[in-house]
Design an enzyme around this catalytic site. Sequence first.
Site, PDB file in Angstrom:
ATOM      1  N   LYS A  62       1.751  11.082  24.704  1.00  0.00           N
ATOM      2  CA  LYS A  62       3.176  11.340  24.817  1.00  0.00           C
ATOM      3  C   LYS A  62       3.670  10.831  26.173  1.00  0.00           C
ATOM      4  O   LYS A  62       2.838  10.665  27.061  1.00  0.00           O
ATOM      5  CB  LYS A  62       3.479  12.833  24.650  1.00  0.00           C
ATOM      6  CG  LYS A  62       2.972  13.711  25.801  1.00  0.00           C
ATOM      7  CD  LYS A  62       3.267  15.150  25.531  1.00  0.00           C
ATOM      8  CE  LYS A  62       4.398  15.680  26.348  1.00  0.00           C
ATOM      9  NZ  LYS A  62       4.103  15.953  27.756  1.00  0.00           N
ATOM     10  N   HIS A 105       4.605  20.292  22.268  1.00  0.00           N
ATOM     11  CA  HIS A 105       3.669  21.428  22.266  1.00  0.00           C
ATOM     12  C   HIS A 105       4.273  22.688  21.622  1.00  0.00           C
ATOM     13  O   HIS A 105       3.646  23.340  20.804  1.00  0.00           O
ATOM     14  CB  HIS A 105       3.243  21.783  23.687  1.00  0.00           C
ATOM     15  CG  HIS A 105       2.735  20.611  24.484  1.00  0.00           C
ATOM     16  ND1 HIS A 105       2.020  19.590  23.913  1.00  0.00           N
ATOM     17  CD2 HIS A 105       2.826  20.314  25.802  1.00  0.00           C
ATOM     18  CE1 HIS A 105       1.702  18.706  24.850  1.00  0.00           C
ATOM     19  NE2 HIS A 105       2.183  19.121  26.010  1.00  0.00           N
ATOM     20  N   GLU A 145       4.348  28.246  33.216  1.00  0.00           N
ATOM     21  CA  GLU A 145       3.442  27.625  34.187  1.00  0.00           C
ATOM     22  C   GLU A 145       3.844  28.054  35.590  1.00  0.00           C
ATOM     23  O   GLU A 145       5.030  28.273  35.852  1.00  0.00           O
ATOM     24  CB  GLU A 145       3.542  26.103  34.108  1.00  0.00           C
ATOM     25  CG  GLU A 145       3.165  25.530  32.772  1.00  0.00           C
ATOM     26  CD  GLU A 145       3.209  24.001  32.796  1.00  0.00           C
ATOM     27  OE1 GLU A 145       2.159  23.403  33.010  1.00  0.00           O
ATOM     28  OE2 GLU A 145       4.300  23.440  32.623  1.00  0.00           O
TER      29      GLU A 145
HETATM   30  C1  BG6 Z   1       1.832  18.288  29.536  1.00  0.00           C
HETATM   31  C2  BG6 Z   1       3.119  18.295  30.292  1.00  0.00           C
HETATM   32  O1  BG6 Z   1       1.983  17.681  28.294  1.00  0.00           O
HETATM   33  O2  BG6 Z   1       1.401  19.638  29.351  1.00  0.00           O
HETATM   34  C3  BG6 Z   1       2.972  19.003  31.631  1.00  0.00           C
HETATM   35  O3  BG6 Z   1       3.532  16.946  30.512  1.00  0.00           O
HETATM   36  C4  BG6 Z   1       2.406  20.391  31.435  1.00  0.00           C
HETATM   37  O4  BG6 Z   1       4.217  19.073  32.325  1.00  0.00           O
HETATM   38  C5  BG6 Z   1       1.154  20.334  30.557  1.00  0.00           C
HETATM   39  O5  BG6 Z   1       2.088  20.919  32.710  1.00  0.00           O
HETATM   40  C6  BG6 Z   1       0.697  21.720  30.192  1.00  0.00           C
HETATM   41  O6  BG6 Z   1      -0.558  21.626  29.571  1.00  0.00           O
HETATM   42  P1  BG6 Z   1      -1.560  22.860  29.609  1.00  0.00           P
HETATM   43  O7  BG6 Z   1      -2.703  22.422  28.770  1.00  0.00           O
HETATM   44  O8  BG6 Z   1      -1.902  23.088  31.042  1.00  0.00           O
HETATM   45  O9  BG6 Z   1      -0.796  24.016  29.028  1.00  0.00           O
END
Ligand code: BG6
Length: 520
Positions: free
Chosen positions: A170, A262, A238
């Site tokens: 992506k 996601h 996050e």
């Molecule tokens: C990525 C985003 O796809 O997913 C990021 O571009 C984000 O901004 C990340 O921090 C989060 O992934 P995970 O696996 O840490 O939840």
Amino acid sequence: MSAMIEATPVIRPAITPLPKGDSCVLVIFGASGDLTQRKLIPALYDLACMGCTHPQFQVLGIGRTKMTSEQFRGRMRDAAASSKETRNYSEEMWAEFQKRMFYLVGDANDSDFYPLLRARLEEMRTSGSSANHLFYVSTPASVAQPIIQGLGASGLNEDAKSWSRIVLEKPYGRDLETARELNAIVLRNFAERDVYRIDHYLGKETVQNMLVFRFANSLFEPVWNRNYVDYVEITAAETVGVETRAAFYEETGALRDMVANHLLQLLAITAMEPPIAFDADAVREQKVQVFRSIHPMTRDEVARSTVRGQYGPGQIDGRPVPGYRQEHGVNPRSSTETFVAIEFHIDNWRWAGVPFYVRTGKRLARPLTEVCVHFKRTPQALFARTPDEQIEPNVVVLGIQPNEGIVLQFGAKKPGEQMQVVPVQANFSYRTAFGDQTPVAYETLLLDAMRGDPTLFTRGDEIEAEWRIITPIEQEWAQLPSPEFPNYAAGSDGPEAARQLVAGGLRGWRTITAPLRQAA
Ligand code: BG6
């Protein structure tokens, strides 16, 4: 008040060894980039250590940065050794693994590069490399098109005697129109079955477990619908800010970065009908049906059902952090959103009338990704001691990270003379049940791509269906007055408006600020 009980595993199964991938050369475009170092190389190294890569598996990194294969190995070694994604780093294992890695300097934008790439792959083939090619496009979005066209023009997209697959990272377009264009170019050069569009959330064990929870248990499925469910909450919080990705993030924002892929995937897995089989088309067909049941929002709906936020200065883990507009590389008057909350409605037989609240944000109080299904209250509050007393309803929390597991909240009698109800939690923890050696998302997905299983990848029509939901929101946001940014402090639960979005009746978000108690 909440008491806690623990749901212990009935058996402690040994982790089944992962299968082995097919022989192939993995050609990584963007090999000197961040993703290759942070995710791909650690995952490939781990797969090799677990014996999951074929003896004839090799990596050919492509990048504009001038370096030799030896220098590439050195860089990747430093990345793998220091990455927390690498599970059991050892110099001996690395020395073995690195023999499989090569590098080729090249500009993926330049069509003259592809005959050179073809020549290099043929040369490798004559020295014993596999004829199967897995092309991994991990470059800025604008380079994806020339790569696909270059592979097509040089005939690297097909071979009668071997396979040729393409993995696309992506962002997959930035709206419906660009995603359609990209799909058209991809499908002119590769068959859909050879296209692997990555959404790394689908590789997470806990996300796959949502399918198992829903479709391998008869207990929950009968109540998984509008008759019993009051509302659903999907959170991806996050604590990190934009880190070194300001240029990318300024263009993207939280809606495109997290919700368009996601979070919509989590929503689809929560809401989908049972597939007729666990195979790529059956699973993806059901997810597309969910997306098709979410109608594009009108301007009024966007104004009413979406909240944008941007973090200001604040504290994370007791340490001061700057606001988004003060981050390096960010426009000091930026109107990019770092937080989004949206109320979605799925207009189908199962979910009509049940709101799905989705929220995500950077620099929130703690990292927390989960799906919470809130059930309706009992029709009568039989054990309420006063007319106003509310008995807590049942909640199922599917914890994606960092609390990997499932919490089931129900009412129990508090010991004593009175019939007093307290909520208790049955807690299933992945780590307690299975240890912490479960594969990480990129290992699972890379291995699936090497084995030719696209079930955990997004299909072309699925991507377009996701953008059909997101693009009208982006368009209406551009027309509506911009909110006053910043509107939440780093280290908080997000903007007040997001709380109000859910605050109708007895509903509410689960708090991000206070951690959920976990069973010891
Ligand atoms: C990525 C985003 O796809 O997913 C990021 O571009 C984000 O901004 C990340 O921090 C989060 O992934 P995970 O696996 O840490 O939840």
